[in-house]
Design an enzyme around this catalytic site. Structure first.
Site, short mmCIF file in Angstrom:
data_model
loop_
_atom_site.label_atom_id
_atom_site.label_comp_id
_atom_site.label_asym_id
_atom_site.label_seq_id
_atom_site.Cartn_x
_atom_site.Cartn_y
_atom_site.Cartn_z
N HIS A 101 0.74 -1.13 0.00
CA HIS A 101 0.05 0.23 0.01
C HIS A 101 0.96 1.33 -0.05
O HIS A 101 1.96 1.16 0.50
CB HIS A 101 -0.86 0.00 1.19
CG HIS A 101 -2.03 0.99 1.17
ND1 HIS A 101 -1.57 2.38 1.71
CD2 HIS A 101 -3.25 1.14 0.63
CE1 HIS A 101 -2.76 3.18 1.42
NE2 HIS A 101 -3.59 2.38 0.69
N GLU A 173 -3.54 1.88 -7.66
CA GLU A 173 -3.84 3.17 -6.73
C GLU A 173 -2.70 4.25 -6.66
O GLU A 173 -1.86 4.03 -6.28
CB GLU A 173 -3.48 2.62 -5.23
CG GLU A 173 -4.64 1.56 -4.78
CD GLU A 173 -5.09 1.45 -3.46
OE1 GLU A 173 -6.28 2.00 -3.24
OE2 GLU A 173 -4.41 1.52 -2.53
P1 PGA Z 1 -9.24 6.65 -0.13
O1 PGA Z 1 -8.15 5.59 0.07
O2 PGA Z 1 -10.60 5.74 -0.93
O3 PGA Z 1 -9.54 6.85 1.18
O4 PGA Z 1 -8.73 7.53 -1.11
C1 PGA Z 1 -7.84 4.45 -0.54
C2 PGA Z 1 -6.44 3.67 -0.11
O5 PGA Z 1 -5.61 4.16 0.45
O6 PGA Z 1 -6.51 2.46 -0.66
#
Ligand code: PGA
Length: 268
Positions: A101, A173
């Site tokens: 992450h 992401e």
């Molecule tokens: P968020 O977080 O949807 O609050 O932007 C996404 C993540 O950290 O995976």
């Protein structure tokens, strides 16, 4: 050789980060049960803090809900104070490990090479792996998004066993789109990156196997924008933070995203 696209499945999950006690996680899952989350033909998952993982194993939950962990060490045991191994996670019935992450990479200095060791160890323990990849705003400005994604995937998945690929998922992401105060990505922003991820997975594992690996999108996903992200032909699900931290929000974004995904595929 043409490879037929596999029948795709939809995945929807949330990383709870450093939020919620065991009691709060139990209440969350109970509300999912009350809202009949298991009626949907899709795979759900939540990724709570370590402190909840043991206690959630005997908590009744929807049959289509996996429980995941946010981090692990690559060794099975050893002098690694404060760490937890894949073996330990499996021993209490954890289904899934999230690796890489952005907050682990950028706040705790996690490297692709460490992630590779973790991915191999997780595979050996039969854990499902959700590998997160994504470029920073700076890397995007320099025009090296494709290179960054290819590097993150090639290193983290180097030597990943082919017979464990059915337990692998990837989440795209973009770091600039994660968390409060970030920029919201547009569907057209994410499309080339999803294509690049698919292309790299093909290079690593061959076209047929790569096509079966679910690729999810995450980063400021909410009720209003989720339908746009699933328009991409090979986005298989959504990975959500803030908008899914309340069970009602979780269900709402899930249903909206899932319906848009089904419509895109010609379902009802
Ligand atoms: P968020 O977080 O949807 O609050 O932007 C996404 C993540 O950290 O995976």
């Amino acid at each position: 050789m043409t490879v037929e696209a596999p029948a795709r499945h939809f995945y929807f999950g949330s990383n709870f980060k450093m939020h919620k006690t065991l009691a709060e996680d139990r209440a969350f899952i109970q509300t999912l049960l009350d809202l009949n989350a298991s009626q949907f033909d899709l795979q759900l998952f939540i990724i709570p803090a370590f402190t909840s993982l043991g206690g959630l194993q005997d908590t009744p939950r929807p049959r289509n809900l996996w429980i995941g962990a946010q981090n692990m060490h690559w060794a099975n045991s050893g002098a690694f104070t404060g760490e937890i191994s894949a073996l330990m996670l499996r021993s209490i019935g954890v289904d899934l490990i999230m690796l890489g992450h952005a907050e682990r990479r950028h706040n705790f200095g996690e490297t692709d090479i460490e992630l590779n060791k973790k991915a191999i160890s997780a595979a050996a323990s039969q854990l499902r792996v959700l590998l997160c990849v994504g470029e920073t705003a700076e890397q995007r400005r320099y025009g090296v998004t494709d290179e960054v994604l290819a590097m993150q995937l090639k290193i983290a998945l180097s030597g990943y066993p082919a017979d464990c690929l059915e337990r692998l998922m990837v989440a795209y992401e973009p770091v600039w789109a994660i968390g409060a105060g970030s920029q919201e990505a547009l569907p057209e922003d994410i499309a080339p990156s999803i294509d690049q991820i698919r292309h790299t997975l093909e290079t690593l594992f061959g076209q047929d196997r790569a096509l079966h690996i679910p690729v999810l999108y995450g980063g400021s996903v909410n009720r209003d924008n989720c339908g746009g992200y699933v328009q991409h032909a090979t986005v298989d699900g959504l990975f959500v933070g803030r908008a899914a931290w309340q069970p009602e929000g979780f269900m709402e974004v899930m249903q909206t995203g899932y319906n848009a995904w089904k419509r895109k595929r010609g379902g009802n």
